[in-house]
Design a protein around this motif. Structure first.
Motif, PDB file in Angstrom:
ATOM      1  N   ARG A 162       0.841  -1.189   0.000  1.00 27.20           N
ATOM      2  CA  ARG A 162       0.000   0.000   0.000  1.00 27.20           C
ATOM      3  C   ARG A 162       0.882   1.247   0.000  1.00 27.20           C
ATOM      4  O   ARG A 162       2.038   1.211   0.448  1.00 27.20           O
ATOM      5  CB  ARG A 162      -0.906   0.043   1.234  1.00 27.20           C
ATOM      6  CG  ARG A 162      -1.948  -1.054   1.314  1.00 27.20           C
ATOM      7  CD  ARG A 162      -3.001  -0.937   0.236  1.00 27.20           C
ATOM      8  NE  ARG A 162      -4.067  -1.914   0.399  1.00 27.20           N
ATOM      9  CZ  ARG A 162      -4.067  -3.137  -0.104  1.00 27.20           C
ATOM     10  NH1 ARG A 162      -3.005  -3.557  -0.818  1.00 27.20           N
ATOM     11  NH2 ARG A 162      -5.083  -3.957   0.082  1.00 27.20           N
ATOM     12  N   ASP A 163       0.306   2.349  -0.491  1.00 32.76           N
ATOM     13  CA  ASP A 163       0.968   3.643  -0.371  1.00 32.76           C
ATOM     14  C   ASP A 163       0.869   4.120   1.062  1.00 32.76           C
ATOM     15  O   ASP A 163      -0.084   3.790   1.791  1.00 32.76           O
ATOM     16  CB  ASP A 163       0.325   4.661  -1.308  1.00 32.76           C
ATOM     17  CG  ASP A 163       0.526   4.327  -2.778  1.00 32.76           C
ATOM     18  OD1 ASP A 163       1.567   3.731  -3.100  1.00 32.76           O
ATOM     19  OD2 ASP A 163      -0.367   4.662  -3.594  1.00 32.76           O
ATOM     20  N   GLY A 164       1.839   4.927   1.486  1.00 25.47           N
ATOM     21  CA  GLY A 164       1.842   5.443   2.835  1.00 25.47           C
ATOM     22  C   GLY A 164       0.933   6.645   3.009  1.00 25.47           C
ATOM     23  O   GLY A 164       0.344   7.167   2.062  1.00 25.47           O
ATOM     24  N   ARG A 165       0.837   7.093   4.252  1.00 27.65           N
ATOM     25  CA  ARG A 165       0.034   8.270   4.581  1.00 27.65           C
ATOM     26  C   ARG A 165       0.960   9.446   4.885  1.00 27.65           C
ATOM     27  O   ARG A 165       2.170   9.278   5.063  1.00 27.65           O
ATOM     28  CB  ARG A 165      -0.867   7.980   5.785  1.00 27.65           C
ATOM     29  CG  ARG A 165      -1.864   6.860   5.526  1.00 27.65           C
ATOM     30  CD  ARG A 165      -2.972   6.807   6.570  1.00 27.65           C
ATOM     31  NE  ARG A 165      -2.506   6.402   7.892  1.00 27.65           N
ATOM     32  CZ  ARG A 165      -3.310   6.021   8.888  1.00 27.65           C
ATOM     33  NH1 ARG A 165      -4.623   6.006   8.695  1.00 27.65           N
ATOM     34  NH2 ARG A 165      -2.831   5.666  10.055  1.00 27.65           N
ATOM     35  N   GLY A 166       0.366  10.616   4.955  1.00 27.68           N
ATOM     36  CA  GLY A 166       1.123  11.810   5.309  1.00 27.68           C
ATOM     37  C   GLY A 166       1.890  12.365   4.123  1.00 27.68           C
ATOM     38  O   GLY A 166       1.860  11.816   3.017  1.00 27.68           O
ATOM     39  N   GLY A 169       3.917  10.223   1.662  1.00 28.46           N
ATOM     40  CA  GLY A 169       3.680   8.817   2.022  1.00 28.46           C
ATOM     41  C   GLY A 169       4.681   8.266   3.004  1.00 28.46           C
ATOM     42  O   GLY A 169       4.986   7.068   2.996  1.00 28.46           O
ATOM     43  N   PRO A 173       0.640   2.918   6.215  1.00 34.26           N
ATOM     44  CA  PRO A 173      -0.744   3.015   5.746  1.00 34.26           C
ATOM     45  C   PRO A 173      -1.796   2.981   6.847  1.00 34.26           C
ATOM     46  O   PRO A 173      -2.906   3.481   6.658  1.00 34.26           O
ATOM     47  CB  PRO A 173      -0.878   1.804   4.817  1.00 34.26           C
ATOM     48  CG  PRO A 173       0.507   1.543   4.332  1.00 34.26           C
ATOM     49  CD  PRO A 173       1.387   1.854   5.509  1.00 34.26           C
ATOM     50  N   ASN A 174      -1.512   2.357   7.977  1.00 38.05           N
ATOM     51  CA  ASN A 174      -2.447   2.388   9.107  1.00 38.05           C
ATOM     52  C   ASN A 174      -1.657   2.207  10.401  1.00 38.05           C
ATOM     53  O   ASN A 174      -0.420   2.172  10.390  1.00 38.05           O
ATOM     54  CB  ASN A 174      -3.558   1.336   8.946  1.00 38.05           C
ATOM     55  CG  ASN A 174      -3.037  -0.098   8.940  1.00 38.05           C
ATOM     56  OD1 ASN A 174      -1.970  -0.394   9.475  1.00 38.05           O
ATOM     57  ND2 ASN A 174      -3.804  -1.012   8.344  1.00 38.05           N
ATOM     58  N   ASN A 175      -2.385   2.089  11.509  1.00 34.76           N
ATOM     59  CA  ASN A 175      -1.720   2.052  12.819  1.00 34.76           C
ATOM     60  C   ASN A 175      -1.459   0.647  13.331  1.00 34.76           C
ATOM     61  O   ASN A 175      -1.223   0.452  14.536  1.00 34.76           O
ATOM     62  CB  ASN A 175      -2.551   2.824  13.847  1.00 34.76           C
ATOM     63  CG  ASN A 175      -3.879   2.124  14.181  1.00 34.76           C
ATOM     64  OD1 ASN A 175      -4.283   1.164  13.522  1.00 34.76           O
ATOM     65  ND2 ASN A 175      -4.568   2.610  15.202  1.00 34.76           N
ATOM     66  N   ARG A 246      -8.535  -0.761   7.876  1.00 38.84           N
ATOM     67  CA  ARG A 246      -8.830   0.370   8.762  1.00 38.84           C
ATOM     68  C   ARG A 246      -7.916   0.388   9.987  1.00 38.84           C
ATOM     69  O   ARG A 246      -7.433  -0.654  10.430  1.00 38.84           O
ATOM     70  CB  ARG A 246     -10.290   0.303   9.224  1.00 38.84           C
ATOM     71  CG  ARG A 246     -11.296   0.639   8.151  1.00 38.84           C
ATOM     72  CD  ARG A 246     -12.718   0.379   8.636  1.00 38.84           C
ATOM     73  NE  ARG A 246     -13.042  -1.050   8.629  1.00 38.84           N
ATOM     74  CZ  ARG A 246     -14.221  -1.542   9.003  1.00 38.84           C
ATOM     75  NH1 ARG A 246     -15.172  -0.718   9.446  1.00 38.84           N
ATOM     76  NH2 ARG A 246     -14.451  -2.844   8.950  1.00 38.84           N
ATOM     77  N   ASP A 247      -7.717   1.579  10.560  1.00 41.06           N
ATOM     78  CA  ASP A 247      -6.999   1.700  11.820  1.00 41.06           C
ATOM     79  C   ASP A 247      -7.731   0.919  12.914  1.00 41.06           C
ATOM     80  O   ASP A 247      -8.967   0.910  12.979  1.00 41.06           O
ATOM     81  CB  ASP A 247      -6.923   3.167  12.259  1.00 41.06           C
ATOM     82  CG  ASP A 247      -5.846   3.950  11.541  1.00 41.06           C
ATOM     83  OD1 ASP A 247      -4.968   3.329  10.914  1.00 41.06           O
ATOM     84  OD2 ASP A 247      -5.887   5.192  11.608  1.00 41.06           O
TER      85      ASP A 247
END
Length: 651
Positions: A162-166, A169, A173-175, A246-247
């Motif tokens: 998956r692509d990263g967040r922020g 990236g 991707p989640n917690n 999902r987180d």
């Protein structure tokens, strides 16, 4: 965590013969009566690295297991489960599989495996192998192809990239966090991240992809064709993840922080050790004050992480696998088994894994978490029995495995811990259903505190040195002699993990000569369990089932139950005349008689004391005791932490 075993040969049990008293083919007494062998078998887990070494490299191997089969047959178990022996870089000691259809040279060859299967079956022993379907090694050809192919490629769809967040990236991707500590995501040079619920060297498969499913069905058939009797499924509750990834709601944003923060949260809570856990007692399942974040010691992680464990989609996979094994069973009349390592706290949800068209068995881990007290044990046993009975199954009891702290140490250590562990073992072996022993349980081995510079478990590093990992429960077996390596390997070879210098009295050879030893106790219990088939709990001819009944009105520190021999099912009445209305079918025999019927007499009574001395009127004959007791045939005096088996008499 944990792994699997093999183009079908004829049943090797036809070659040679088993030891006296042990039937060939289906090993347990129930098989002769028509029930599948696995319904009341006592199986023995072999952690291959630590069982027996024959090539002098300090690591156990397949030939080592083969050479010790007579010892296991003499002990009285019905079969063995072998930890992974597949090709692997050994980042997690074999649970990072690079090729599921070959033997790693560290452990031997396919020919060695075939010879082991043949010898085991000739001894009347079943062989269950570890299947590791949740993840592969990062050196697996499919993962290497995914790395080379890049983002958006079909190759990456086999894993969870998956692509990263922020910004850019740069955040996962989640917690989600790894069972071994730290984030469950690792970033690759092109910027994407891949999921690994365990070590970064163990990327998770995408089980929603049809190719992943097809390849694993092929793995099952490969080992079934070689003659294995079943599979123990590692992380059986973890294969399918939430669609949206999902987180987890309970973790919060701090879960993507550094390894030290995650690993130390609630680290003093204990925990019986889950898949990959190191384990003490207590943990998330038995305390409302459990830590706010799971640690490497947390067992039932779905309580914290609802989107990565126990997803409904996993059941479709096991229906596919069950159909494969059923086809093989129909083809040659042999019974094979799927056993799940299913760390699910809710007994009702756990029972869903063993519905009639899914897994045959799944480990009941509740006794790993139960404190050594009579009320806690009764509650755990009753909940497991009720849940499994609702789906027509029986529990699979365990007190230990290669991931958790050994019972002797979990129950307090020293003489107290040993007394409690012996009592717990004897009580467990009287319960209806299947039981799994872990190598060394029969010797009463304690947990070992391995020096930090000699620790080999990836948990030690991944947790930022806050969790000691599982090495202490994986110390090589002591077979004979007074000093290390105690017959595990050649005398001039250092084992892969250090053995304590004071285990001379604990070796299998020493205990075989001591009538009061733990090995002799377990051997006696298994001999009685084989001689008295009602102790297992399988269905017998005529549709009858041995019974189980709690004894009530006892002191708080006393647990007691009856095992009831099956009675002949009532004859079916002749069909009524055609003009008459059809008669009701006779009720099936069950453990609980109708209220109007005379309660059946107990064939054996199991009594366990926990923290206090127990005095109990019980007329009968003492047949087995975990520690010395006072008994005159009428009144039983049990010291604390003692279990007895008594054949009762009326009057």
């Amino acid at each position: 965590m944990d792994p699997v075993v093999t183009d079908r040969a004829d049943d090797p049990s036809s070659a040679g013969g088993p030891p006296p008293g042990r039937p060939a083919g289906d090993a347990s007494g129930a098989a002769a009566a028509g029930a599948p062998w696995w319904r009341d078998a006592v199986m023995y887990e072999v952690y291959i690295r630590s069982f027996a070494d024959t090539d002098g490299d300090g690591v156990g191997d397949l030939e080592g297991i083969r050479g010790r089969l007579p010892d296991l047959a003499d002990l009285g178990v019905d079969g063995i489960w072998i930890s992974p022996f597949y090709r692997s870089p050994m980042a997690d000691h074999g649970y990072d599989v690079a090729d599921h259809t070959d033997v790693d040279p560290l452990f031997g060859t396919l020919a060695d495996l075939d010879a082991l299967l043949g010898d085991a079956h000739a001894c009347g022993l079943k062989v269950v192998v570890d299947l590791v379907p949740n993840h592969s090694s990062c050196q697996h050809p499919a993962f290497q192809a995914a790395l080379a192919a890049g983002p958006g490629s079909p190759e990456r769809e086999l894993y969870l990239f998956r692509d990263g967040r922020g910004p850019g990236g740069t955040l996962p991707p989640n917690n989600w966090i790894s069972v071994f500590g730290g984030p469950a995501w690792t970033r690759v040079p092109d910027g994407q991240w891949y999921l690994h619920l365990f070590a970064r060297e163990q990327p998770d498969w995408n089980w929603r992809h049809p190719q992943v499913r097809a390849e694993h069905r092929g793995i099952l058939r490969f080992w079934l064709d070689r003659g294995v009797d079943g599979f123990r499924i590692d992380v059986s509750h973890g294969l399918v993840k939430d669609d949206a990834l999902r987180d987890h709601p309970a973790l919060g944003p701090a879960a993507v922080g550094d390894t030290m923060t995650i690993a130390t949260a609630g680290a003093t809570s204990g925990g019986a050790g889950g898949s990959g856990g190191a384990g003490g007692s207590g943990g998330a399942a038995d305390s409302p004050s459990a830590p706010s974040l799971p640690t490497p010691e947390t067992g039932f992680r779905e309580l914290f992480e609802p989107y990565s464990w126990d997803q409904d989609g996993v059941h479709e996979i096991y229906r596919e696998w069950r159909a494969i094994l059923d086809d093989y069973d129909r083809l040659d009349g042999r019974s094979r088994v799927l056993v799940g390592e299913t760390w699910v706290c809710d007994p009702q949800r756990l029972a869903r894994y063993i519905r009639p068209d899914e897994l045959h068995l799944t480990f009941t881990f509740s006794l790993l978490f139960a404190p050594f007290s009579a009320p806690a044990w009764r509650s755990a046993i009753a909940a497991a029995q009720a849940a499994t009975a609702a789906v027509g199954a029986t529990p699979t009891w365990v007190l230990a495995n290669h991931d958790v702290v050994r019972p002797v140490s979990r129950y307090g250590g020293g003489e107290t811990g040993l007394r409690r562990a012996r009592a717990a073992l004897l009580a467990m072996l009287a319960l209806p259903g299947t039981a799994y022993l872990y190598q060394g349980d029969e010797l009463g081995l304690p947990q070992v505190d391995v020096p930090p510079d000699l620790r080999r478990d990836p948990v030690w590093e991944r947790s930022g040195h806050t969790s000691p990992g599982r090495d202490g429960t994986r110390i090589p077996m002591p077979w004979s002699g007074q000093t290390p390596p105690y017959g595990f390997t050649d005398d001039d070879v250092t084992p892969w993990l250090p053995q304590p210098p004071d285990w001379g009295a604990l070796t299998a050879a020493a205990q075989s000569e001591d009538p009061l030893s733990t090995r002799v106790l377990v051997r006696g219990a298994l001999a009685l369990r084989r001689a008295l088939p009602f102790l297992g709990g399988s269905t017998h001819p005529g549709g009858t089932t041995p019974g189980f009944r709690w004894r009530d009105g006892l002191p708080d520190d006393c647990l007691a139950f009856d095992r009831i021999a099956p009675v002949a099912a009532p004859p079916v009445a002749a069909a009524p005349p055609a003009a008459a209305p059809p008669a009701a079918a006779p009720p099936a025999a069950s453990a609980e008689p109708p209220a109007s019927a005379t309660p059946p007499e107990a064939a054996l009574v199991c009594v366990m004391s926990t923290d206090s001395e127990v005095r109990l009127p019980l007329a009968g004959r003492l047949v087995l005791a975990s520690s010395p007791v006072g008994y005159d045939g009428a009144t039983l005096l049990l010291p604390p932490a003692t279990t007895v088996w008594v054949v009762p008499r009326s009057g």
